[in-house]
Write a protein that holds these residues in place. Sequence first.
Motif, PDB file in Angstrom:
ATOM      1  N   GLU A   1     -13.375 -15.720  14.050  1.00  0.00           N
ATOM      2  CA  GLU A   1     -12.348 -16.951  13.787  1.00  0.00           C
ATOM      3  C   GLU A   1     -11.863 -17.528  15.152  1.00  0.00           C
ATOM      4  O   GLU A   1     -11.594 -18.585  15.395  1.00  0.00           O
ATOM      5  CB  GLU A   1     -11.507 -16.727  12.859  1.00  0.00           C
ATOM      6  CG  GLU A   1     -10.682 -17.879  12.428  1.00  0.00           C
ATOM      7  CD  GLU A   1      -9.774 -17.768  11.388  1.00  0.00           C
ATOM      8  OE1 GLU A   1      -8.873 -18.574  11.232  1.00  0.00           O
ATOM      9  OE2 GLU A   1      -9.626 -16.624  10.729  1.00  0.00           O
ATOM     10  N   TYR A   2     -11.497 -16.456  15.958  1.00  0.00           N
ATOM     11  CA  TYR A   2     -10.761 -16.955  17.388  1.00  0.00           C
ATOM     12  C   TYR A   2     -11.562 -16.470  18.447  1.00  0.00           C
ATOM     13  O   TYR A   2     -11.172 -16.451  19.518  1.00  0.00           O
ATOM     14  CB  TYR A   2      -9.481 -16.224  17.350  1.00  0.00           C
ATOM     15  CG  TYR A   2      -8.468 -16.413  16.250  1.00  0.00           C
ATOM     16  CD1 TYR A   2      -7.833 -17.796  16.447  1.00  0.00           C
ATOM     17  CD2 TYR A   2      -8.564 -15.413  15.139  1.00  0.00           C
ATOM     18  CE1 TYR A   2      -7.418 -18.033  14.903  1.00  0.00           C
ATOM     19  CE2 TYR A   2      -7.455 -15.714  14.063  1.00  0.00           C
ATOM     20  CZ  TYR A   2      -7.168 -17.112  14.143  1.00  0.00           C
ATOM     21  OH  TYR A   2      -6.199 -17.166  13.041  1.00  0.00           O
ATOM     22  N   GLY A   3     -13.226 -16.604  18.589  1.00  0.00           N
ATOM     23  CA  GLY A   3     -13.727 -16.521  19.534  1.00  0.00           C
ATOM     24  C   GLY A   3     -14.682 -14.970  19.314  1.00  0.00           C
ATOM     25  O   GLY A   3     -14.510 -14.696  18.299  1.00  0.00           O
ATOM     26  N   PRO A   4     -15.434 -14.659  20.512  1.00  0.00           N
ATOM     27  CA  PRO A   4     -16.270 -13.457  20.234  1.00  0.00           C
ATOM     28  C   PRO A   4     -15.330 -11.909  20.236  1.00  0.00           C
ATOM     29  O   PRO A   4     -14.359 -12.061  20.796  1.00  0.00           O
ATOM     30  CB  PRO A   4     -17.032 -13.205  21.633  1.00  0.00           C
ATOM     31  CG  PRO A   4     -16.653 -14.665  22.359  1.00  0.00           C
ATOM     32  CD  PRO A   4     -15.577 -15.398  21.556  1.00  0.00           C
ATOM     33  N   VAL A   5     -16.025 -11.171  19.282  1.00  0.00           N
ATOM     34  CA  VAL A   5     -15.282  -9.931  19.067  1.00  0.00           C
ATOM     35  C   VAL A   5     -16.237  -8.922  19.617  1.00  0.00           C
ATOM     36  O   VAL A   5     -17.346  -9.073  19.557  1.00  0.00           O
ATOM     37  CB  VAL A   5     -14.928  -9.728  17.740  1.00  0.00           C
ATOM     38  CG1 VAL A   5     -13.671 -10.748  17.508  1.00  0.00           C
ATOM     39  CG2 VAL A   5     -15.988 -10.226  16.616  1.00  0.00           C
ATOM     40  N   ASN A   6     -15.773  -7.663  20.015  1.00  0.00           N
ATOM     41  CA  ASN A   6     -16.647  -6.610  20.464  1.00  0.00           C
ATOM     42  C   ASN A   6     -16.105  -5.144  19.759  1.00  0.00           C
ATOM     43  O   ASN A   6     -15.553  -4.584  20.486  1.00  0.00           O
ATOM     44  CB  ASN A   6     -16.829  -6.486  21.951  1.00  0.00           C
ATOM     45  CG  ASN A   6     -16.957  -7.888  22.640  1.00  0.00           C
ATOM     46  OD1 ASN A   6     -18.108  -8.152  22.354  1.00  0.00           O
ATOM     47  ND2 ASN A   6     -16.319  -8.144  23.771  1.00  0.00           N
ATOM     48  N   PRO A   7     -16.459  -5.213  18.486  1.00  0.00           N
ATOM     49  CA  PRO A   7     -16.242  -3.995  17.880  1.00  0.00           C
ATOM     50  C   PRO A   7     -17.355  -2.940  18.211  1.00  0.00           C
ATOM     51  O   PRO A   7     -18.466  -3.201  18.425  1.00  0.00           O
ATOM     52  CB  PRO A   7     -16.200  -4.300  16.367  1.00  0.00           C
ATOM     53  CG  PRO A   7     -17.323  -5.346  16.197  1.00  0.00           C
ATOM     54  CD  PRO A   7     -16.931  -6.171  17.528  1.00  0.00           C
ATOM     55  N   GLY A   8     -16.837  -1.530  17.946  1.00  0.00           N
ATOM     56  CA  GLY A   8     -17.907  -0.474  18.143  1.00  0.00           C
ATOM     57  C   GLY A   8     -17.501   0.891  17.770  1.00  0.00           C
ATOM     58  O   GLY A   8     -16.322   0.816  17.130  1.00  0.00           O
ATOM     59  N   VAL A   9     -18.168   1.658  17.980  1.00  0.00           N
ATOM     60  CA  VAL A   9     -17.746   3.104  17.265  1.00  0.00           C
ATOM     61  C   VAL A   9     -18.368   4.020  18.391  1.00  0.00           C
ATOM     62  O   VAL A   9     -19.236   3.973  18.964  1.00  0.00           O
ATOM     63  CB  VAL A   9     -18.224   3.346  16.118  1.00  0.00           C
ATOM     64  CG1 VAL A   9     -17.365   2.684  14.948  1.00  0.00           C
ATOM     65  CG2 VAL A   9     -19.897   3.270  15.741  1.00  0.00           C
ATOM     66  N   VAL A  10     -17.422   5.301  18.553  1.00  0.00           N
ATOM     67  CA  VAL A  10     -17.852   6.286  19.326  1.00  0.00           C
ATOM     68  C   VAL A  10     -18.093   7.421  18.128  1.00  0.00           C
ATOM     69  O   VAL A  10     -17.155   7.994  17.481  1.00  0.00           O
ATOM     70  CB  VAL A  10     -16.844   6.670  20.344  1.00  0.00           C
ATOM     71  CG1 VAL A  10     -17.346   7.852  20.995  1.00  0.00           C
ATOM     72  CG2 VAL A  10     -16.794   5.609  21.210  1.00  0.00           C
ATOM     73  N   VAL A  11     -19.075   7.918  18.010  1.00  0.00           N
ATOM     74  CA  VAL A  11     -19.260   9.156  16.910  1.00  0.00           C
ATOM     75  C   VAL A  11     -19.639  10.609  17.854  1.00  0.00           C
ATOM     76  O   VAL A  11     -20.672  10.776  18.771  1.00  0.00           O
ATOM     77  CB  VAL A  11     -20.738   8.788  16.060  1.00  0.00           C
ATOM     78  CG1 VAL A  11     -20.883   9.995  15.198  1.00  0.00           C
ATOM     79  CG2 VAL A  11     -20.472   7.340  15.519  1.00  0.00           C
ATOM     80  N   GLY A  12     -18.833  11.532  17.390  1.00  0.00           N
ATOM     81  CA  GLY A  12     -19.223  13.007  17.833  1.00  0.00           C
ATOM     82  C   GLY A  12     -19.434  13.812  16.858  1.00  0.00           C
ATOM     83  O   GLY A  12     -19.247  13.317  15.527  1.00  0.00           O
ATOM     84  N   ARG A  13     -19.569  14.961  17.179  1.00  0.00           N
ATOM     85  CA  ARG A  13     -19.533  16.019  16.045  1.00  0.00           C
ATOM     86  C   ARG A  13     -18.403  16.100  15.085  1.00  0.00           C
ATOM     87  O   ARG A  13     -18.599  16.368  13.822  1.00  0.00           O
ATOM     88  CB  ARG A  13     -19.928  17.158  16.477  1.00  0.00           C
ATOM     89  CG  ARG A  13     -21.570  17.318  17.186  1.00  0.00           C
ATOM     90  CD  ARG A  13     -21.518  18.872  17.824  1.00  0.00           C
ATOM     91  NE  ARG A  13     -22.993  18.948  18.360  1.00  0.00           N
ATOM     92  CZ  ARG A  13     -24.103  19.315  17.635  1.00  0.00           C
ATOM     93  NH1 ARG A  13     -24.050  19.855  16.393  1.00  0.00           N
ATOM     94  NH2 ARG A  13     -25.270  19.501  18.247  1.00  0.00           N
ATOM     95  N   GLU A  14     -17.294  16.087  15.636  1.00  0.00           N
ATOM     96  CA  GLU A  14     -16.129  16.236  15.080  1.00  0.00           C
ATOM     97  C   GLU A  14     -15.359  15.065  14.417  1.00  0.00           C
ATOM     98  O   GLU A  14     -14.270  15.270  13.825  1.00  0.00           O
ATOM     99  CB  GLU A  14     -15.116  17.246  15.795  1.00  0.00           C
ATOM    100  CG  GLU A  14     -15.703  18.615  16.365  1.00  0.00           C
ATOM    101  CD  GLU A  14     -15.981  19.523  14.985  1.00  0.00           C
ATOM    102  OE1 GLU A  14     -15.161  19.449  14.039  1.00  0.00           O
ATOM    103  OE2 GLU A  14     -16.878  20.176  14.879  1.00  0.00           O
ATOM    104  N   ALA A  15     -15.690  14.032  14.968  1.00  0.00           N
ATOM    105  CA  ALA A  15     -14.823  12.638  15.083  1.00  0.00           C
ATOM    106  C   ALA A  15     -15.468  11.373  15.278  1.00  0.00           C
ATOM    107  O   ALA A  15     -16.534  11.584  15.780  1.00  0.00           O
ATOM    108  CB  ALA A  15     -13.492  12.817  15.879  1.00  0.00           C
ATOM    109  N   VAL A  16     -15.136  10.360  14.308  1.00  0.00           N
ATOM    110  CA  VAL A  16     -15.783   9.169  14.817  1.00  0.00           C
ATOM    111  C   VAL A  16     -14.278   8.031  14.934  1.00  0.00           C
ATOM    112  O   VAL A  16     -13.587   8.189  14.360  1.00  0.00           O
ATOM    113  CB  VAL A  16     -16.310   8.666  13.237  1.00  0.00           C
ATOM    114  CG1 VAL A  16     -16.737   6.936  13.719  1.00  0.00           C
ATOM    115  CG2 VAL A  16     -17.516   9.382  12.897  1.00  0.00           C
TER     116      VAL A  16
END
Length: 60
Positions: free
Chosen positions: A16-31
């Motif tokens: 709604e307010y312009g480009p967004v850059n979500p993402g995730v980092v996935v490891g063995r023990e955590a996301v």
Amino acid sequence: MGEAEVLLVQVEGAGEYGPVNPGVVVGREAVVSHDGRRGEEELEYVSIEHNILVWGLAAR
């Protein structure tokens, strides 16, 4: 000790307010989900469960 396995996923979308850059980092023990806007230095980091990975990214 072996190397750590990590997956980094970044998505760019139009919000709604312009480009967004979500993402995730996935490891063995955590996301960890991160959310930010292009050009901003601050990101919001949130720990999420492995089983809601896709939903967590879509909710950003």
